[in-house]
Design an enzyme around this catalytic site. Structure first.
Site, PDB file in Angstrom:
ATOM      1  CG  HIS A   1      36.286  38.675  36.096  1.00 11.00           C
ATOM      2  ND1 HIS A   1      37.113  39.616  35.543  1.00 11.00           N
ATOM      3  CD2 HIS A   1      37.107  37.816  36.736  1.00 11.00           C
ATOM      4  CE1 HIS A   1      38.360  39.334  35.838  1.00 11.00           C
ATOM      5  NE2 HIS A   1      38.390  38.240  36.560  1.00 11.00           N
TER       6      HIS A   1
ATOM      7  CG  ASN B   1      35.030  42.909  36.903  1.00 13.78           C
ATOM      8  OD1 ASN B   1      35.222  41.759  37.272  1.00 13.78           O
ATOM      9  ND2 ASN B   1      35.303  43.332  35.685  1.00 13.78           N
TER      10      ASN B   1
ATOM     11  CG  ASP C   1      40.251  32.259  32.239  1.00 13.35           C
ATOM     12  OD1 ASP C   1      41.215  31.620  32.683  1.00 13.35           O
ATOM     13  OD2 ASP C   1      39.614  33.067  32.924  1.00 13.35           O
TER      14      ASP C   1
ATOM     15  CD  GLU D   1      35.977  41.252  32.499  1.00 10.85           C
ATOM     16  OE1 GLU D   1      35.554  41.316  33.669  1.00 10.85           O
ATOM     17  OE2 GLU D   1      37.171  41.430  32.205  1.00 10.85           O
TER      18      GLU D   1
HETATM   19  C1  GLP Z   1      41.837  36.400  36.389  1.00 10.16           C
HETATM   20  C2  GLP Z   1      41.272  35.025  36.071  1.00 10.16           C
HETATM   21  C3  GLP Z   1      40.143  34.670  37.021  1.00 10.16           C
HETATM   22  C4  GLP Z   1      40.603  34.910  38.456  1.00 10.16           C
HETATM   23  C5  GLP Z   1      40.926  36.373  38.642  1.00 10.16           C
HETATM   24  C6  GLP Z   1      41.314  36.725  40.068  1.00 10.16           C
HETATM   25  O1  GLP Z   1      41.078  37.438  35.888  1.00 10.16           O
HETATM   26  N1  GLP Z   1      40.766  34.920  34.730  1.00 10.16           N
HETATM   27  O2  GLP Z   1      39.787  33.307  36.823  1.00 10.16           O
HETATM   28  O3  GLP Z   1      39.593  34.514  39.334  1.00 10.16           O
HETATM   29  O4  GLP Z   1      41.998  36.646  37.777  1.00 10.16           O
HETATM   30  O5  GLP Z   1      42.690  36.613  40.255  1.00 10.16           O
HETATM   31  P1  GLP Z   1      43.423  36.694  41.640  1.00 10.16           P
HETATM   32  O6  GLP Z   1      43.178  35.375  42.310  1.00 10.16           O
HETATM   33  O7  GLP Z   1      44.868  36.872  41.297  1.00 10.16           O
HETATM   34  O8  GLP Z   1      42.846  37.827  42.389  1.00 10.16           O
END
Ligand code: GLP
Length: 251
Positions: free
Chosen positions: A137, A135, A66, A142
């Site tokens: 995702h 959440n 993304d 989402e």
């Molecule tokens: C962002 C990314 C996700 C990732 C999430 C969790 O939202 N788009 O791909 O999994 O963060 O991040 P973290 O590993 O910092 O908890």
């Protein structure tokens, strides 16, 4: 599904790096799906170390999950920049073999089609890395994203903008409202998937994703339907799994 639980983040990252290195050694032209966020940082550091010790990544192609819409690829909080700083600068993947959705594209719908097609043209993703949002995702898909979705423009949930405010001067209103994300179908088409989760704050989401119903209201639950998926967790993130889960192995 296999669930591997590690005593701490370090051993989780080491194991994930071993799985990625094994993939690259077995198939030097592997197509890898990459993720951002804090969870994969240890894995990327370990891959950089393995590269210094001889792991050759020159044949690898990568696709990121993304990117935010409307920010320049050079913006310090862009996922483009994140990947350069945390992985690409430290390994030998040619820049032309790395692809990240172009969130600054003028025609976002055309960019989504280009991205999805680029993945197909590369032969599909061999090994997809995922983190998980609070959440549930995956990528930026989402809750309530249909499972059939391919690369698309998403509106970020308020919770996601709060979680990612740390990259934007701690100010949720500075986090872009939209992003381009590989879709759930795009992710599910990967041949193998590794999801990493660490920390107590992920425990409830992980338990729901693994042991709850498969539902669009918790996107990561779709992974229960994938034939080759590994959840690599630290003890804290595994804290709410039932102790008799038959897929659970403690490392
Ligand atoms: C962002 C990314 C996700 C990732 C999430 C969790 O939202 N788009 O791909 O999994 O963060 O991040 P973290 O590993 O910092 O908890």
């Amino acid at each position: 599904m296999q669930i591997l639980v590690f005593p701490e983040r370090k051993s989780l990252s080491l194991h994930a790096a071993k799985m990625f290195a094994a993939q690259i050694e077995a198939v030097p032209e592997s197509v890898l799906g990459l993720a951002t966020g804090s969870t994969p940082l240890g894995l990327y550091q370990e891959l950089a170390l393995q590269h210094r010790e001889g792991l050759n990544l020159s044949g690898v192609t990568t696709f990121n999950l993304d990117e935010y819409v409307g920010i320049d690829p050079d913006h310090e909080a862009s996922f483009n920049q994140f990947m350069k700083t945390n992985l690409f600068q430290h390994v030998n993947i040619p820049a032309a073999q790395t692809d990240i959705p172009r969130g600054h594209a003028g025609d976002l719908a055309a960019e989504c089609s280009r991205y999805e097609q680029a993945i197909r043209n590369a032969g599909g993703i061999d090994l997809q890395l995922l983190g998980i949002g609070h959440n549930g995702h995956i990528g930026f898909n989402e809750p309530n994203t249909p499972f059939e979705t391919v690369t698309h423009v998403v509106t970020l949930a308020a919770k996601t903008r709060v979680a990612n405010a740390r990259y934007f001067g701690a100010e949720p209103s500075q986090v872009p409202e939209k992003a381009i994300s590989a879709g759930i179908k795009t992710i599910m088409q990967a041949k193998k998937i590794i999801l990493l989760a660490a920390g107590e704050d992920k425990a409830e989401t992980v338990a729901a994703a693994v042991e709850g119903p498969v539902t669009t209201s918790l996107p990561a639950s779709v992974l229960q339907l994938h034939p080759q998926v590994w959840f690599l967790l630290d003890t804290d993130a595994a804290g709410k799994l039932s102790s008799n889960n038959p897929d659970l192995l403690r490392a």
